[in-house]
Design a protein around this motif. Structure first.
Motif, PDB file in Angstrom:
ATOM      1  N   PRO A  74      24.997 -24.344 -20.891  1.00 34.32           N
ATOM      2  CA  PRO A  74      25.705 -23.551 -19.878  1.00 34.32           C
ATOM      3  C   PRO A  74      25.222 -22.109 -19.829  1.00 34.32           C
ATOM      4  CG  PRO A  74      27.056 -23.765 -21.850  1.00 34.32           C
ATOM      5  CD  PRO A  74      25.790 -24.529 -22.115  1.00 34.32           C
ATOM      6  N   ARG A  75      24.571 -21.764 -18.757  1.00 30.18           N
ATOM      7  CA  ARG A  75      24.086 -20.395 -18.565  1.00 30.18           C
ATOM      8  C   ARG A  75      24.680 -19.832 -17.281  1.00 30.18           C
ATOM      9  NH1 ARG A  75      19.530 -23.332 -20.495  1.00 30.18           N
ATOM     10  NH2 ARG A  75      18.787 -22.514 -22.492  1.00 30.18           N
ATOM     11  N   PHE A  76      25.058 -18.554 -17.327  1.00 27.39           N
ATOM     12  CA  PHE A  76      25.683 -17.898 -16.194  1.00 27.39           C
ATOM     13  C   PHE A  76      24.837 -16.719 -15.726  1.00 27.39           C
ATOM     14  CE2 PHE A  76      29.074 -19.977 -18.490  1.00 27.39           C
ATOM     15  CZ  PHE A  76      29.984 -20.384 -17.524  1.00 27.39           C
ATOM     16  N   LEU A  77      25.123 -16.251 -14.527  1.00 28.01           N
ATOM     17  CA  LEU A  77      24.590 -14.976 -14.089  1.00 28.01           C
ATOM     18  C   LEU A  77      25.341 -13.877 -14.833  1.00 28.01           C
ATOM     19  CD1 LEU A  77      24.330 -15.348 -10.194  1.00 28.01           C
ATOM     20  CD2 LEU A  77      22.544 -15.674 -11.892  1.00 28.01           C
ATOM     21  N   ILE A 125      25.004 -21.403 -13.791  1.00 30.26           N
ATOM     22  CA  ILE A 125      26.325 -21.586 -13.198  1.00 30.26           C
ATOM     23  C   ILE A 125      26.649 -20.353 -12.366  1.00 30.26           C
ATOM     24  CG2 ILE A 125      28.780 -21.940 -13.676  1.00 30.26           C
ATOM     25  CD1 ILE A 125      27.797 -23.122 -16.450  1.00 30.26           C
ATOM     26  N   VAL A 126      26.933 -20.555 -11.099  1.00 29.70           N
ATOM     27  CA  VAL A 126      27.209 -19.451 -10.178  1.00 29.70           C
ATOM     28  C   VAL A 126      28.544 -19.711  -9.487  1.00 29.70           C
ATOM     29  CG1 VAL A 126      26.405 -18.130  -8.191  1.00 29.70           C
ATOM     30  CG2 VAL A 126      24.737 -19.136  -9.768  1.00 29.70           C
ATOM     31  N   TYR A 127      29.462 -18.759  -9.600  1.00 28.50           N
ATOM     32  CA  TYR A 127      30.737 -18.884  -8.894  1.00 28.50           C
ATOM     33  C   TYR A 127      30.572 -18.373  -7.469  1.00 28.50           C
ATOM     34  CZ  TYR A 127      33.295 -20.173 -13.088  1.00 28.50           C
ATOM     35  OH  TYR A 127      33.749 -20.857 -14.194  1.00 28.50           O
ATOM     36  N   PRO A 128      30.562 -19.271  -6.477  1.00 28.11           N
ATOM     37  CA  PRO A 128      30.278 -18.827  -5.111  1.00 28.11           C
ATOM     38  C   PRO A 128      31.363 -17.933  -4.515  1.00 28.11           C
ATOM     39  CG  PRO A 128      30.902 -21.144  -5.141  1.00 28.11           C
ATOM     40  CD  PRO A 128      30.725 -20.724  -6.561  1.00 28.11           C
ATOM     41  N   GLU A 129      32.586 -17.985  -5.056  1.00 27.46           N
ATOM     42  CA  GLU A 129      33.634 -17.095  -4.556  1.00 27.46           C
ATOM     43  C   GLU A 129      33.467 -15.674  -5.091  1.00 27.46           C
ATOM     44  OE1 GLU A 129      37.647 -19.452  -4.380  1.00 27.46           O
ATOM     45  OE2 GLU A 129      36.349 -20.344  -5.923  1.00 27.46           O
ATOM     46  N   GLY A 130      32.730 -15.524  -6.186  1.00 22.96           N
ATOM     47  CA  GLY A 130      32.451 -14.207  -6.740  1.00 22.96           C
ATOM     48  C   GLY A 130      33.563 -13.635  -7.594  1.00 22.96           C
ATOM     49  N   THR A 131      34.762 -14.170  -7.497  1.00 19.89           N
ATOM     50  CA  THR A 131      35.911 -13.702  -8.255  1.00 19.89           C
ATOM     51  C   THR A 131      36.986 -14.783  -8.190  1.00 19.89           C
ATOM     52  OG1 THR A 131      37.461 -11.838  -8.523  1.00 19.89           O
ATOM     53  CG2 THR A 131      37.004 -12.569  -6.270  1.00 19.89           C
ATOM     54  N   LEU A 132      38.133 -14.536  -8.812  1.00 21.59           N
ATOM     55  CA  LEU A 132      39.228 -15.501  -8.723  1.00 21.59           C
ATOM     56  C   LEU A 132      39.700 -15.618  -7.278  1.00 21.59           C
ATOM     57  CD1 LEU A 132      41.462 -14.577 -11.812  1.00 21.59           C
ATOM     58  CD2 LEU A 132      39.526 -16.141 -11.697  1.00 21.59           C
ATOM     59  N   THR A 133      39.962 -16.829  -6.853  1.00 22.70           N
ATOM     60  CA  THR A 133      40.397 -17.023  -5.478  1.00 22.70           C
ATOM     61  C   THR A 133      41.663 -16.227  -5.189  1.00 22.70           C
ATOM     62  OG1 THR A 133      41.051 -18.651  -3.811  1.00 22.70           O
ATOM     63  CG2 THR A 133      41.728 -19.100  -6.074  1.00 22.70           C
ATOM     64  N   ARG A 134      41.726 -15.710  -3.971  1.00 23.34           N
ATOM     65  CA  ARG A 134      42.926 -15.003  -3.512  1.00 23.34           C
ATOM     66  C   ARG A 134      43.881 -15.950  -2.782  1.00 23.34           C
ATOM     67  NH1 ARG A 134      40.702 -11.680  -6.901  1.00 23.34           N
ATOM     68  NH2 ARG A 134      40.760  -9.482  -6.355  1.00 23.34           N
ATOM     69  N   ASP A 135      43.460 -17.189  -2.567  1.00 20.26           N
ATOM     70  CA  ASP A 135      44.290 -18.138  -1.846  1.00 20.26           C
ATOM     71  C   ASP A 135      45.606 -18.364  -2.595  1.00 20.26           C
ATOM     72  OD1 ASP A 135      44.068 -20.559   0.340  1.00 20.26           O
ATOM     73  OD2 ASP A 135      45.212 -21.145  -1.428  1.00 20.26           O
ATOM     74  N   PRO A 136      46.761 -18.259  -1.920  1.00 20.64           N
ATOM     75  CA  PRO A 136      48.051 -18.419  -2.604  1.00 20.64           C
ATOM     76  C   PRO A 136      48.220 -19.774  -3.274  1.00 20.64           C
ATOM     77  CG  PRO A 136      48.353 -17.464  -0.417  1.00 20.64           C
ATOM     78  CD  PRO A 136      46.926 -17.908  -0.493  1.00 20.64           C
ATOM     79  N   GLY A 137      47.582 -20.814  -2.723  1.00 22.48           N
ATOM     80  CA  GLY A 137      47.694 -22.142  -3.296  1.00 22.48           C
ATOM     81  C   GLY A 137      46.573 -22.490  -4.250  1.00 22.48           C
TER      82      GLY A 137
END
Length: 248
Positions: A74-77, A125-137
């Motif tokens: 597992p490698r991340f940016l 491993i790349v998180y395409p959202e860039g951060t924790l989702t802001r979606d309430p659900g």
């Protein structure tokens, strides 16, 4: 992982991941019972870009363990500045993490990173959202272009991943919940995304189309895990007066 499949070169060769896994996996195993599905979709060899959803600060640890169990390192940016910190920088370099330089253009940086991944046959491993989702659900929100840029620049398999259950271990921007122990978390690795019609393109339309396909694939996997449908419209923080970095 397919039963009877030979170990991947990354797991069969000694590396810094061996002692890390020996320490981290048993500790995390006290907090969470991780069920991994779709490990056969992660290539046994060669470069790949793995793109997960993100709704808890403990997500990277769970995704890292799932990736290791699936047979890959597992490698991340990671921010380029972290590579200059004593000890931390050594660990990042020794584990093959991929540096991100804020000063370089997105296209040029993606091309350089893709060439390095392809030549070293490593995944990232790349998180395409860039951060924790802001979606309430806690559904995937609007995606960013990093994952698709890497995949297109190097003709590298782009693999969506969804995980669900980490919010019970550590709620979004919340505190670690120790009890009850071994909370269930499910990780589902999807099939590589078909972006063959976008190969060789770097225009904004291609990047946007590829990003939307990726977010749709991640959302579909999460719908499968949750047994429910996502909202018809993807959450866009800019339309709700929310910052895309920092706590809500």
């Amino acid at each position: 992982m397919t039963v009877g499949a030979p170990a991947s070169p990354e797991k069969s060769r000694p590396s810094i991941f061996w002692p890390l896994a020996a320490i981290v996996i048993p500790l995390v195993g006290l907090l969470a019972r991780i069920e991994l599905r779709g490990s056969e979709n992660l290539p046994r060899r060669g470069a790949f870009v793995l793109a997960p959803n993100h709704h808890s600060e403990i997500d990277p640890l769970i995704v890292a363990i799932a990736t290791w169990r699936a047979g890959r390192a597992p490698r991340f940016l990671a921010k380029e500045s972290l590579f200059r910190i004593p000890v931390v920088g050594w660990v990042l370099k020794a584990s093959g993490m991929v540096p991100v330089a804020r000063s370089r253009g997105a296209a040029a940086q993606a091309l350089a990173q893709a060439k390095e991944l392809a030549s070293s046959e490593r995944g990232v491993i790349v998180y395409p959202e860039g951060t924790l989702t802001r979606d309430p659900g806690l559904w995937p929100m609007r995606g960013k272009s990093g994952a698709i840029r890497l995949a297109l620049a190097g003709d590298i398999p782009l693999i969506p991943l969804a995980q669900w259950g980490t919010q019970a271990v550590m709620p979004r921007y919340g505190k670690l919940s120790l009890l009850p122990l071994r909370k269930p978390i499910t990780v589902l690795i999807g099939e590589p995304l078909d972006v063959s019609d976008l190969r060789g393109r770097t225009d904004q339309a291609a990047i946007q189309e590829g990003t939307e396909r990726l977010m749709a694939a991640i959302t579909a996997l999460l719908e499968e895990l949750r047994g429910e449908k996502a909202p018809p419209e993807r959450w866009d923080p800019t339309q709700h007066g929310q910052a895309e970095t920092g706590k809500l």
